[in-house]
Design a protein around this motif. Structure first.
Motif, PDB file in Angstrom:
ATOM      1  N   PHE A 427       0.819  -1.210   0.000  1.00  0.00           N
ATOM      2  CA  PHE A 427       0.000   0.000   0.000  1.00  0.00           C
ATOM      3  C   PHE A 427       0.864   1.277   0.000  1.00  0.00           C
ATOM      4  O   PHE A 427       0.325   2.366  -0.088  1.00  0.00           O
ATOM      5  CB  PHE A 427      -0.925   0.014   1.225  1.00  0.00           C
ATOM      6  CG  PHE A 427      -1.813  -1.188   1.304  1.00  0.00           C
ATOM      7  CD1 PHE A 427      -2.921  -1.316   0.469  1.00  0.00           C
ATOM      8  CD2 PHE A 427      -1.525  -2.220   2.189  1.00  0.00           C
ATOM      9  CE1 PHE A 427      -3.741  -2.429   0.540  1.00  0.00           C
ATOM     10  CE2 PHE A 427      -2.335  -3.340   2.262  1.00  0.00           C
ATOM     11  CZ  PHE A 427      -3.447  -3.455   1.430  1.00  0.00           C
ATOM     12  N   ASP A 428       2.183   1.102   0.160  1.00  0.00           N
ATOM     13  CA  ASP A 428       3.080   2.261   0.157  1.00  0.00           C
ATOM     14  C   ASP A 428       3.591   2.497  -1.258  1.00  0.00           C
ATOM     15  O   ASP A 428       4.240   1.630  -1.847  1.00  0.00           O
ATOM     16  CB  ASP A 428       4.243   2.015   1.124  1.00  0.00           C
ATOM     17  CG  ASP A 428       5.084   3.263   1.334  1.00  0.00           C
ATOM     18  OD1 ASP A 428       5.864   3.605   0.436  1.00  0.00           O
ATOM     19  OD2 ASP A 428       4.967   3.888   2.410  1.00  0.00           O
ATOM     20  N   PHE A 429       3.328   3.691  -1.813  1.00  0.00           N
ATOM     21  CA  PHE A 429       3.677   3.985  -3.208  1.00  0.00           C
ATOM     22  C   PHE A 429       5.186   3.908  -3.443  1.00  0.00           C
ATOM     23  O   PHE A 429       5.650   3.301  -4.417  1.00  0.00           O
ATOM     24  CB  PHE A 429       3.144   5.371  -3.586  1.00  0.00           C
ATOM     25  CG  PHE A 429       3.592   5.829  -4.949  1.00  0.00           C
ATOM     26  CD1 PHE A 429       3.011   5.301  -6.101  1.00  0.00           C
ATOM     27  CD2 PHE A 429       4.608   6.764  -5.090  1.00  0.00           C
ATOM     28  CE1 PHE A 429       3.430   5.705  -7.357  1.00  0.00           C
ATOM     29  CE2 PHE A 429       5.035   7.175  -6.343  1.00  0.00           C
ATOM     30  CZ  PHE A 429       4.441   6.644  -7.478  1.00  0.00           C
ATOM     31  N   GLN A 430       5.974   4.501  -2.536  1.00  0.00           N
ATOM     32  CA  GLN A 430       7.434   4.527  -2.726  1.00  0.00           C
ATOM     33  C   GLN A 430       8.017   3.113  -2.656  1.00  0.00           C
ATOM     34  O   GLN A 430       8.952   2.789  -3.384  1.00  0.00           O
ATOM     35  CB  GLN A 430       8.088   5.423  -1.667  1.00  0.00           C
ATOM     36  CG  GLN A 430       7.777   6.907  -1.854  1.00  0.00           C
ATOM     37  CD  GLN A 430       8.424   7.764  -0.784  1.00  0.00           C
ATOM     38  OE1 GLN A 430       8.537   7.332   0.367  1.00  0.00           O
ATOM     39  NE2 GLN A 430       8.826   8.970  -1.153  1.00  0.00           N
ATOM     40  N   TYR A 431       7.463   2.287  -1.769  1.00  0.00           N
ATOM     41  CA  TYR A 431       7.937   0.910  -1.691  1.00  0.00           C
ATOM     42  C   TYR A 431       7.634   0.152  -2.981  1.00  0.00           C
ATOM     43  O   TYR A 431       8.473  -0.591  -3.500  1.00  0.00           O
ATOM     44  CB  TYR A 431       7.296   0.195  -0.499  1.00  0.00           C
ATOM     45  CG  TYR A 431       7.627  -1.283  -0.433  1.00  0.00           C
ATOM     46  CD1 TYR A 431       8.914  -1.715  -0.144  1.00  0.00           C
ATOM     47  CD2 TYR A 431       6.639  -2.238  -0.677  1.00  0.00           C
ATOM     48  CE1 TYR A 431       9.215  -3.070  -0.089  1.00  0.00           C
ATOM     49  CE2 TYR A 431       6.927  -3.594  -0.620  1.00  0.00           C
ATOM     50  CZ  TYR A 431       8.223  -3.999  -0.327  1.00  0.00           C
ATOM     51  OH  TYR A 431       8.526  -5.340  -0.290  1.00  0.00           O
ATOM     52  N   ARG A 432       6.406   0.350  -3.533  1.00  0.00           N
ATOM     53  CA  ARG A 432       6.067  -0.329  -4.781  1.00  0.00           C
ATOM     54  C   ARG A 432       6.995   0.112  -5.909  1.00  0.00           C
ATOM     55  O   ARG A 432       7.448  -0.706  -6.718  1.00  0.00           O
ATOM     56  CB  ARG A 432       4.606  -0.020  -5.160  1.00  0.00           C
ATOM     57  CG  ARG A 432       3.580  -0.655  -4.239  1.00  0.00           C
ATOM     58  CD  ARG A 432       2.214  -0.753  -4.926  1.00  0.00           C
ATOM     59  NE  ARG A 432       1.788   0.508  -5.504  1.00  0.00           N
ATOM     60  CZ  ARG A 432       1.069   1.436  -4.862  1.00  0.00           C
ATOM     61  NH1 ARG A 432       0.721   1.225  -3.597  1.00  0.00           N
ATOM     62  NH2 ARG A 432       0.696   2.544  -5.470  1.00  0.00           N
ATOM     63  N   GLY A 437      11.408  -1.220  -9.507  1.00  0.00           N
ATOM     64  CA  GLY A 437      12.678  -0.835 -10.125  1.00  0.00           C
ATOM     65  C   GLY A 437      13.774  -1.847  -9.858  1.00  0.00           C
ATOM     66  O   GLY A 437      14.563  -2.196 -10.750  1.00  0.00           O
ATOM     67  N   THR A 438      13.842  -2.342  -8.624  1.00  0.00           N
ATOM     68  CA  THR A 438      14.868  -3.326  -8.272  1.00  0.00           C
ATOM     69  C   THR A 438      14.628  -4.644  -8.998  1.00  0.00           C
ATOM     70  O   THR A 438      15.562  -5.277  -9.504  1.00  0.00           O
ATOM     71  CB  THR A 438      14.875  -3.560  -6.745  1.00  0.00           C
ATOM     72  OG1 THR A 438      15.039  -2.320  -6.065  1.00  0.00           O
ATOM     73  CG2 THR A 438      16.006  -4.487  -6.350  1.00  0.00           C
ATOM     74  N   ALA A 439      13.359  -5.077  -9.070  1.00  0.00           N
ATOM     75  CA  ALA A 439      13.027  -6.323  -9.764  1.00  0.00           C
ATOM     76  C   ALA A 439      13.353  -6.208 -11.252  1.00  0.00           C
ATOM     77  O   ALA A 439      13.870  -7.163 -11.864  1.00  0.00           O
ATOM     78  CB  ALA A 439      11.554  -6.658  -9.558  1.00  0.00           C
TER      79      ALA A 439
END
Length: 507
Positions: A427-432, A437-439
């Motif tokens: 639910f956290d935009f920055q985490y998503r 990006g990392t994936a």
């Protein structure tokens, strides 16, 4: 130089074994937890004998007692280097701590008597240069010796230094005529109760401080029991010694306001100095990936700064009151610690070095002036007792500082982890965004989509753990800086000590 040799050797041994513990544990078939008693046993014996130096000097003669301490320290160093088992090594480290515990206060008392009053500041500044460098180079030297030779040589290198110190002491050191030795006879009594209470109380205190975090402090019956013994014995020894005509520790000198406040200042100084010295290499090695040698090189310029600055401080004391020099030093050193509290995981080597240099520059303005105010009005015949309590305050402050710092790191890291982990949700935009990006970067490198997603979550979780640890270090550095400022108001309660007055004793 004569008294500095043995003291330098003793101070060096308090830190030189730290980086060698994994090698000692592996070589002697012990666990890491068991090997830490190599450090704890030395500190306990050191703390017990420290305040008793004055009594033993009166009993045996200062020169004779000093040479006995150097001899015991040298022989026990040889035995430590030859120890066949961990139990034997711990026993020999206890003997080494007994021999080394009185070296600093007795060395300082000898220097007070060997120089005229107007040269005390400069003499003690040069003495202090040697002593403050020892704990800085200790971990670096210990790591180099262990990597290139064997851990046994960190003890065996003491032997030639000890022999040289004994030879020089024989020809150059003499007891002052006013130092009256106790004589054996019908009226001579040994204060067995005082000895027992002090040894048991300080020994239990060191165990609490060294093992507290590991045992989760007062949730452990083991720590609770030792804490109770500490409180009971230390309170009892104060009341007992105040009733004795010839105490092994003269607590009456704490009635001197300047001495009491200066000793309290030294307690705070030891707390912050030892805690920050332990935190900096730990931060560099665990979070930034520095080697033991490289982290030691970060500390070394700070030691050099103190070496250069101490003679300047001794000169300034001829023109300015000691209290103003102390206040200046506290403010500069605290600013260095506050600067460290702004560290990030992206700091470079130069930033780490200059923050430590700033802190060390301030520390150079503390040792000699605080000692000047402490000993300006202490009678010469009580100097032995006064130096013992003064050094004991520094040691207890150092042990308490290290224990507090390690506990704070663990607890604050848990707190920051609980805060940061709440953002690692879909639910956290920055985490998503970070996860995607990392994936994507991992898929570009050849990973499959499911594997890339799992690895990306692991990478972000690891980053969160490192950031929480970084924030815990920042909190610890900030608290150290704030505690340092407590010395400033103490200076205004000091009686005025004229420039160049008093007898000086420096760590």
């Amino acid at each position: 130089m004569t008294v500095m040799l043995a003291t330098f050797m003793e101070v060096l041994d308090t830190s030189v074994a730290n980086v060698s513990l994994p090698h000692i544990a592996g070589n002697l078939s012990a666990s890491m937890d068991e090997s830490t008693w190599v450090l704890t046993s030395y500190l306990v014996a050191n703390a017990v004998i420290l305040p008793m130096g004055g009594w033993f000097s009166m009993l045996l003669g200062r020169k004779r007692f000093y040479m006995m301490c150097v001899g015991l320290f040298t022989v026990s160093s040889l035995l430590c280097g030859l120890a066949p088992s961990l139990g034997a090594l711990i026993f020999f480290r206890i003997l080494q701590g007994i021999g080394g515990g009185a070296l600093q206060p007795i060395s300082q008392a000898i220097l007070v008597e060997s120089f005229p009053r107007e040269k005390h500041g400069m003499a003690m500044a040069f003495y202090g240069m040697g002593v403050v460098v020892a704990p800085v180079i200790g971990p670096t030297l210990g790591g180099w010796i262990t990597d290139n030779y064997t851990w046994r040589w960190i003890f065996l290198i003491n032997i030639p230094v000890g022999i040289l110190s004994l030879a020089l002491t024989t020809f150059l050191i003499f007891d002052p005529p006013y130092l009256k030795r106790k004589t054996f006879g019908p009226s001579f009594k040994i204060d067995y109760a005082g000895f027992g209470l002090l040894a048991l109380g300080l020994g239990a205190l060191e165990v609490v401080l060294d093992e507290g975090q590991k045992e989760d402090w007062f949730s452990s019956p083991f720590i609770v029991a030792f804490a109770a013994v500490t409180v009971a014995c230390l309170i009892a020894v104060v009341f007992w010694e105040l009733r004795q005509k010839e105490p092994i520790i003269d607590f009456r000198i704490l009635k001197n306001r300047n001495y009491a406040l200066a000793t309290l200042s030294m307690l705070v100084l030891g707390f912050v100095l030892y805690a920050s010295t332990a935190l900096v290499p730990l931060f560099l090695q665990t979070l930034l990936g520095y080697t033991a040698m490289l982290s030691g090189l970060v500390l070394s310029p700070g030691g050099l700064m103190m070496v250069v600055s101490m003679p300047v401080v001794a000169i300034l004391m001829r023109r300015y009151q000691a209290r103003w020099l102390v206040i200046f030093g506290v403010l500069v050193s605290a600013s260095g610690l506050f600067y460290m509290s702004r560290f990030t995981l992206g700091i470079d080597y130069r930033t780490a070095v200059w923050s430590r240099v700033t802190q060390s520059f301030g520390l150079a303005f503390l040792f000699v002036p605080i000692s000047t105010m402490a000993f300006a009005s202490i009678p010469r015949e009580r100097t032995n007792y006064a130096t013992g309590l003064f050094n004991l305050a520094r040691n207890i402050g150092g042990s308490s500082g290290i224990a507090t710092a390690t506990t704070m790191l663990a607890r604050r890291a848990q707190y920051h982890q609980s805060v940061l982990v709440s953002h690692l949700t879909p639910f956290d935009f920055q985490y998503r965004e970070a996860l995607a990006g990392t994936a994507a970067a991992l898929q570009t490198a050849g990973a499959s989509a499911p594997d890339a997603n799992l690895k990306a979550q692991g990478i972000l979780y690891g980053t969160m753990l490192r950031q929480s640890s970084m924030l815990a270090f920042a909190d610890a550095f900030w608290v150290m800086g704030a505690l340092f400022l407590l010395i400033v108001p103490l200076m205004f309660f000091m009686k005025k000590v004229p420039a160049s007055a008093g007898r000086v004793v420096v760590e």
